[in-house]
Motif scaffolding. Structure first.
Motif, PDB file in Angstrom:
ATOM      1  N   ASN A  50      67.288 -21.969  35.841  1.00 40.52           N
ATOM      2  CA  ASN A  50      67.645 -20.563  35.759  1.00 40.52           C
ATOM      3  C   ASN A  50      66.621 -19.798  34.926  1.00 40.52           C
ATOM      4  O   ASN A  50      66.043 -20.334  33.973  1.00 40.52           O
ATOM      5  N   SER A  52      65.606 -16.371  32.602  1.00 42.58           N
ATOM      6  CA  SER A  52      65.988 -15.213  31.797  1.00 42.58           C
ATOM      7  C   SER A  52      64.767 -14.326  31.635  1.00 42.58           C
ATOM      8  O   SER A  52      63.693 -14.795  31.256  1.00 42.58           O
ATOM      9  N   SER A  56      61.760  -6.415  31.049  1.00 44.19           N
ATOM     10  CA  SER A  56      61.530  -6.464  32.492  1.00 44.19           C
ATOM     11  C   SER A  56      60.378  -5.572  32.951  1.00 44.19           C
ATOM     12  O   SER A  56      60.212  -4.449  32.471  1.00 44.19           O
ATOM     13  N   VAL A  73      66.761 -16.008  38.919  1.00 40.70           N
ATOM     14  CA  VAL A  73      66.981 -15.050  37.828  1.00 40.70           C
ATOM     15  C   VAL A  73      68.481 -14.909  37.603  1.00 40.70           C
ATOM     16  O   VAL A  73      69.224 -14.470  38.489  1.00 40.70           O
ATOM     17  N   THR A  74      68.936 -15.290  36.425  1.00 44.27           N
ATOM     18  CA  THR A  74      70.361 -15.204  36.106  1.00 44.27           C
ATOM     19  C   THR A  74      70.653 -14.270  34.934  1.00 44.27           C
ATOM     20  O   THR A  74      71.791 -13.821  34.781  1.00 44.27           O
ATOM     21  N   ASN A  75      69.635 -13.983  34.112  1.00 43.63           N
ATOM     22  CA  ASN A  75      69.828 -13.122  32.943  1.00 43.63           C
ATOM     23  C   ASN A  75      68.713 -12.094  32.832  1.00 43.63           C
ATOM     24  O   ASN A  75      67.538 -12.424  32.996  1.00 43.63           O
ATOM     25  N   VAL A  77      67.508  -9.448  29.883  1.00 39.23           N
ATOM     26  CA  VAL A  77      67.767  -9.259  28.456  1.00 39.23           C
ATOM     27  C   VAL A  77      66.953  -8.085  27.936  1.00 39.23           C
ATOM     28  O   VAL A  77      65.718  -8.109  27.974  1.00 39.23           O
ATOM     29  N   ALA A  96      72.301 -10.538  38.374  1.00 37.39           N
ATOM     30  CA  ALA A  96      72.097 -11.185  37.075  1.00 37.39           C
ATOM     31  C   ALA A  96      72.975 -10.559  36.000  1.00 37.39           C
ATOM     32  O   ALA A  96      73.370  -9.395  36.089  1.00 37.39           O
ATOM     33  N   LYS A  97      73.279 -11.342  34.974  1.00 39.50           N
ATOM     34  CA  LYS A  97      73.987 -10.829  33.806  1.00 39.50           C
ATOM     35  C   LYS A  97      73.030  -9.965  32.980  1.00 39.50           C
ATOM     36  O   LYS A  97      71.852 -10.282  32.834  1.00 39.50           O
ATOM     37  N   TRP A  99      72.191  -8.525  29.320  1.00 37.87           N
ATOM     38  CA  TRP A  99      72.361  -8.729  27.878  1.00 37.87           C
ATOM     39  C   TRP A  99      71.643  -7.604  27.140  1.00 37.87           C
ATOM     40  O   TRP A  99      70.506  -7.263  27.465  1.00 37.87           O
ATOM     41  N   PRO A 123      71.480 -15.984  25.897  1.00 36.74           N
ATOM     42  CA  PRO A 123      71.205 -16.413  27.269  1.00 36.74           C
ATOM     43  C   PRO A 123      70.475 -17.742  27.372  1.00 36.74           C
ATOM     44  O   PRO A 123      70.426 -18.343  28.455  1.00 36.74           O
ATOM     45  N   ILE A 124      69.914 -18.208  26.261  1.00 38.47           N
ATOM     46  CA  ILE A 124      69.140 -19.449  26.250  1.00 38.47           C
ATOM     47  C   ILE A 124      69.665 -20.344  25.133  1.00 38.47           C
ATOM     48  O   ILE A 124      69.963 -19.875  24.027  1.00 38.47           O
TER      49      ILE A 124
END
Length: 238
Positions: A50, A52, A56, A73-75, A77, A96-97, A99, A123-124
């Motif tokens: 996954n 994070s 971005s 891509v799951t997070n 941040v 994605a979530k 954060w 997230p990690i």
């Protein structure tokens, strides 16, 4: 600082360490009353397949294909209040979530799924959170407990030693005059906007790390803590 959509222009995704990747792209924005074009960075951390994303930066189709080859891509941040224009793109594309610090300026289309709070999950795994407490605009740093300590920063810590291909000429001239181009620097625009106080850096200088991957500039590897401690002493006499 980074709040206006911009053309998709960026470097290839670079592997910095095992499961830690870095890409530099372009940003164009009105700043201090004029248009600036400069570079900004995204850090990608992989864990159990996954991904994070920190700070971005929207990638083009080739870039997205390379990203997908790294994992899912799951997070997403957001660690700095002055970044985030491309967060929504990744959140929607990958479901994605999201954060972020609870008091960050969040667009109406987004909702924080997981607030970044000291003592809460991150997230990690094997990571820790440093929050600036004295600033006017929310900012934090994520420390990865690997390779002797990797700091993922946004605007607070920068390593813009020189302009790169993502700048335009007028912005280079302006930023040279404003002393943006220094190694192991505290972001000049961030200092102006957020007005951090000495107490935050007294806490920060005691955190052990070797490397820094910042929202602006090149990766600072191996001697990052010493370099930034010298900057803290220069700025705050600590």
């Amino acid at each position: 600082m980074c709040n206006q959509q911009e053309i998709v222009n960026h470097s290839k995704i670079q592997k910095i360490f095992e499961d830690v990747f870095f890409v530099t792209g372009t940003m164009k924005n009105e700043f201090f009353g004029s248009m600036w074009q400069f570079s900004r960075n995204m850090t990608i951390v992989r864990e159990d397949g996954n991904l994070s994303i920190f700070n971005s930066v929207k990638l083009n189709e080739d870039g997205l294909k390379a990203l997908d080859e790294l994992g899912k891509v799951t997070n997403v941040v957001r660690i700095g209040d002055m970044h985030g224009i491309d967060d929504e793109f990744y959140i929607k594309r990958y479901n994605a979530k999201f954060w972020a610090l609870p008091d960050m300026t969040i667009e109406s289309a987004l909702k924080i799924d997981e607030p970044l709070i000291e003592g809460n999950k991150l997230p990690i795994k094997n990571a820790s959170l440093f929050i600036f407490n004295t600033v006017k605009r929310p900012e934090c740093i994520i420390r990865l407990d690997k390779e002797g300590g990797i700091m993922i920063a946004c605007d607070s810590l920068q390593n813009w030693e020189a302009p790169d291909e993502f700048f335009d000429e007028s912005t280079i001239k302006t930023m040279k005059q404003m002393n943006f181009f220094q190694s192991a620097n505290l972001g000049p625009a961030w200092m102006h906007e957020s007005q951090p106080q000495k107490d935050d850096f007294v806490r920060l200088k005691d955190i052990q790390f070797k490397h820094a991957l910042c929202g602006h500039g090149t990766p600072l590897l191996h001697n990052a803590q010493q370099a930034f401690q010298e900057r803290f002493k220069q700025a705050f006499n600590i």
